[in-house]
Each structure stands twice: as C-alpha cells, then as structure tokens.
Design a protein around this motif. Structure first.
Motif, PDB file in Angstrom:
ATOM      1  N   ARG A  53       0.804  -1.220   0.000  1.00 24.94           N
ATOM      2  CA  ARG A  53       0.000   0.000   0.000  1.00 24.94           C
ATOM      3  C   ARG A  53       0.840   1.276   0.000  1.00 24.94           C
ATOM      4  O   ARG A  53       0.552   2.224  -0.723  1.00 24.94           O
ATOM      5  CB  ARG A  53      -0.935  -0.009   1.205  1.00 24.94           C
ATOM      6  N   GLY A  54       1.908   1.266   0.765  1.00 24.54           N
ATOM      7  CA  GLY A  54       2.761   2.450   0.832  1.00 24.54           C
ATOM      8  C   GLY A  54       3.908   2.428  -0.165  1.00 24.54           C
ATOM      9  O   GLY A  54       4.653   3.412  -0.281  1.00 24.54           O
ATOM     10  N   GLY A  55       4.075   1.310  -0.857  1.00 23.13           N
ATOM     11  CA  GLY A  55       5.141   1.189  -1.845  1.00 23.13           C
ATOM     12  C   GLY A  55       6.452   0.667  -1.294  1.00 23.13           C
ATOM     13  O   GLY A  55       7.415   0.506  -2.037  1.00 23.13           O
ATOM     14  N   GLY A  56       6.496   0.383   0.005  1.00 23.26           N
ATOM     15  CA  GLY A  56       7.761  -0.024   0.600  1.00 23.26           C
ATOM     16  C   GLY A  56       8.144  -1.467   0.360  1.00 23.26           C
ATOM     17  O   GLY A  56       9.320  -1.840   0.533  1.00 23.26           O
ATOM     18  N   SER A  57       7.179  -2.288  -0.026  1.00 18.88           N
ATOM     19  CA  SER A  57       7.462  -3.708  -0.290  1.00 18.88           C
ATOM     20  C   SER A  57       7.007  -4.055  -1.698  1.00 18.88           C
ATOM     21  O   SER A  57       5.952  -3.609  -2.147  1.00 18.88           O
ATOM     22  CB  SER A  57       6.720  -4.594   0.714  1.00 18.88           C
ATOM     23  N   THR A  58       7.827  -4.853  -2.367  1.00 21.86           N
ATOM     24  CA  THR A  58       7.494  -5.282  -3.719  1.00 21.86           C
ATOM     25  C   THR A  58       7.783  -6.770  -3.884  1.00 21.86           C
ATOM     26  O   THR A  58       8.555  -7.367  -3.112  1.00 21.86           O
ATOM     27  CB  THR A  58       8.293  -4.512  -4.787  1.00 21.86           C
ATOM     28  N   TYR A  59       7.169  -7.343  -4.883  1.00 21.21           N
ATOM     29  CA  TYR A  59       7.388  -8.739  -5.246  1.00 21.21           C
ATOM     30  C   TYR A  59       7.507  -8.819  -6.767  1.00 21.21           C
ATOM     31  O   TYR A  59       6.793  -8.113  -7.478  1.00 21.21           O
ATOM     32  CB  TYR A  59       6.221  -9.610  -4.777  1.00 21.21           C
ATOM     33  N   TYR A  60       8.405  -9.681  -7.227  1.00 22.62           N
ATOM     34  CA  TYR A  60       8.547  -9.925  -8.662  1.00 22.62           C
ATOM     35  C   TYR A  60       8.600 -11.424  -8.924  1.00 22.62           C
ATOM     36  O   TYR A  60       9.264 -12.177  -8.195  1.00 22.62           O
ATOM     37  CB  TYR A  60       9.834  -9.281  -9.196  1.00 22.62           C
ATOM     38  N   ALA A  61       7.958 -11.831  -9.985  1.00 19.95           N
ATOM     39  CA  ALA A  61       8.122 -13.200 -10.451  1.00 19.95           C
ATOM     40  C   ALA A  61       9.568 -13.387 -10.902  1.00 19.95           C
ATOM     41  O   ALA A  61      10.208 -12.450 -11.393  1.00 19.95           O
ATOM     42  CB  ALA A  61       7.166 -13.477 -11.604  1.00 19.95           C
ATOM     43  N   ASP A  62      10.064 -14.591 -10.750  1.00 20.85           N
ATOM     44  CA  ASP A  62      11.463 -14.857 -11.124  1.00 20.85           C
ATOM     45  C   ASP A  62      11.741 -14.500 -12.576  1.00 20.85           C
ATOM     46  O   ASP A  62      12.834 -14.045 -12.915  1.00 20.85           O
ATOM     47  CB  ASP A  62      11.793 -16.331 -10.884  1.00 20.85           C
ATOM     48  N   SER A  63      10.748 -14.697 -13.425  1.00 12.79           N
ATOM     49  CA  SER A  63      10.945 -14.491 -14.855  1.00 12.79           C
ATOM     50  C   SER A  63      11.168 -13.027 -15.232  1.00 12.79           C
ATOM     51  O   SER A  63      11.644 -12.734 -16.335  1.00 12.79           O
ATOM     52  CB  SER A  63       9.751 -15.033 -15.634  1.00 12.79           C
ATOM     53  N   VAL A  64      10.824 -12.095 -14.332  1.00 10.72           N
ATOM     54  CA  VAL A  64      10.952 -10.677 -14.666  1.00 10.72           C
ATOM     55  C   VAL A  64      11.910  -9.923 -13.738  1.00 10.72           C
ATOM     56  O   VAL A  64      12.166  -8.735 -13.943  1.00 10.72           O
ATOM     57  CB  VAL A  64       9.577  -9.967 -14.669  1.00 10.72           C
ATOM     58  N   LYS A  65      12.425 -10.595 -12.736  1.00 15.21           N
ATOM     59  CA  LYS A  65      13.346  -9.938 -11.806  1.00 15.21           C
ATOM     60  C   LYS A  65      14.527  -9.331 -12.533  1.00 15.21           C
ATOM     61  O   LYS A  65      15.122  -9.960 -13.405  1.00 15.21           O
ATOM     62  CB  LYS A  65      13.853 -10.948 -10.761  1.00 15.21           C
ATOM     63  N   GLY A  66      14.841  -8.107 -12.159  1.00 11.32           N
ATOM     64  CA  GLY A  66      15.963  -7.416 -12.776  1.00 11.32           C
ATOM     65  C   GLY A  66      15.607  -6.720 -14.068  1.00 11.32           C
ATOM     66  O   GLY A  66      16.414  -5.934 -14.589  1.00 11.32           O
ATOM     67  N   ARG A  67      14.419  -6.975 -14.603  1.00 14.74           N
ATOM     68  CA  ARG A  67      13.998  -6.355 -15.859  1.00 14.74           C
ATOM     69  C   ARG A  67      12.790  -5.442 -15.675  1.00 14.74           C
ATOM     70  O   ARG A  67      12.679  -4.423 -16.352  1.00 14.74           O
ATOM     71  CB  ARG A  67      13.669  -7.422 -16.913  1.00 14.74           C
ATOM     72  N   PHE A  68      11.888  -5.815 -14.795  1.00 14.16           N
ATOM     73  CA  PHE A  68      10.659  -5.053 -14.569  1.00 14.16           C
ATOM     74  C   PHE A  68      10.730  -4.354 -13.216  1.00 14.16           C
ATOM     75  O   PHE A  68      11.325  -4.870 -12.265  1.00 14.16           O
ATOM     76  CB  PHE A  68       9.446  -5.983 -14.564  1.00 14.16           C
ATOM     77  N   THR A  69      10.077  -3.188 -13.134  1.00 14.58           N
ATOM     78  CA  THR A  69       9.991  -2.450 -11.882  1.00 14.58           C
ATOM     79  C   THR A  69       8.563  -1.970 -11.678  1.00 14.58           C
ATOM     80  O   THR A  69       7.996  -1.311 -12.551  1.00 14.58           O
ATOM     81  CB  THR A  69      10.932  -1.238 -11.878  1.00 14.58           C
ATOM     82  N   ILE A  70       7.993  -2.314 -10.530  1.00 19.03           N
ATOM     83  CA  ILE A  70       6.660  -1.834 -10.178  1.00 19.03           C
ATOM     84  C   ILE A  70       6.817  -0.638  -9.236  1.00 19.03           C
ATOM     85  O   ILE A  70       7.707  -0.626  -8.369  1.00 19.03           O
ATOM     86  CB  ILE A  70       5.815  -2.953  -9.523  1.00 19.03           C
TER      87      ILE A  70
END
Length: 125
Positions: A53-70
């Motif tokens: 909600r505050g943007g302090g925590s994020t999660y990425y699927a392994d397939s997009v880690k290092g390439r995508f940013t939320i």
C-alpha cells in the motif's frame, strides 16, 4: 474501489522497453495492495509483480526480476510497471488488480476483487 484503467501496451522489439500505467478512480487507492498479472494465449494468468500500500514492499516473479519495476504514486492513484529488456516470452495481456488490505498472498489472483480491462503487450523477435 472503482474501475482500473490500464494503458501503455503495444508492440515492441525484443530488448525494448514499455511502461504500463494503471489509473484508479474512486475509493482510497492507498488502502490497496496492487498487482500486475499477465496471461498469454493458452496459459493461465500469473502474477508478474505486486506492491504494498505504501510502496515499501514489492514482489517480482522470477521471470521478470531485474527487468521489470513496479511503482506507485498514491497521490495520482496510479500504479506503474516499467518493463525493460523485453523478450518474446513477455508477450501477453497485462492486467492490473487491486486487493484491499496488507501485503500478503499477493500472488493469488482470486484474492484481487478489482481488475482492469487488460492491455496487450507484444514483443517481436
């Protein structure tokens, strides 16, 4: 939470970039965990990334880690997905979704009650 509207999809060559946006109207945007999901033809819908909600925590699927940013801007009630180094296997319809409450079970699409209409991302080789 009122409708979610995605934008920013399109056709891009492999190695290129796109930025998806998802604008929310109504409700209190900062009360919602936000996720991006994608569904390729013949495949199930999978989580790509999620943000608290505050943007302090994020999660990425392994397939997009290092390439995508939320990221999110609560003042603008908008969540973004910056996609770099795109690959043909990233081709899919991308959906944003909103889930009230804390940053748990963010990878489970059935827990998100609010969805956008989807935006097509096509990556050519």
């Amino acid at each position: 939470q009122a409708p979610l509207v995605e934008s920013g999809g399109g056709l891009v060559q492999a190695g290129g970039s796109l930025r998806l946006s998802c604008a929310a109207s109504g409700g209190t945007f900062s009360m919602y965990t936000m996720g991006w999901f994608r569904q390729a033809p013949g495949k199930k819908r999978d989580v790509v990334a999620a943000i608290s909600r505050g943007g302090g925590s994020t999660y990425y699927a392994d397939s997009v880690k290092g390439r995508f940013t939320i990221s999110r801007d609560n003042a603008k009630a908008t969540v973004y997905l910056q996609m770099n180094s795109l690959k043909p296997e990233d081709t899919a319809v991308y959906y944003c979704a909103a889930k009230p409450g804390s940053f748990t079970d963010y990878y489970t699409d059935r827990l998100y009650p609010y969805w956008g209409q989807g935006t097509q991302v096509t990556v050519s080789s």
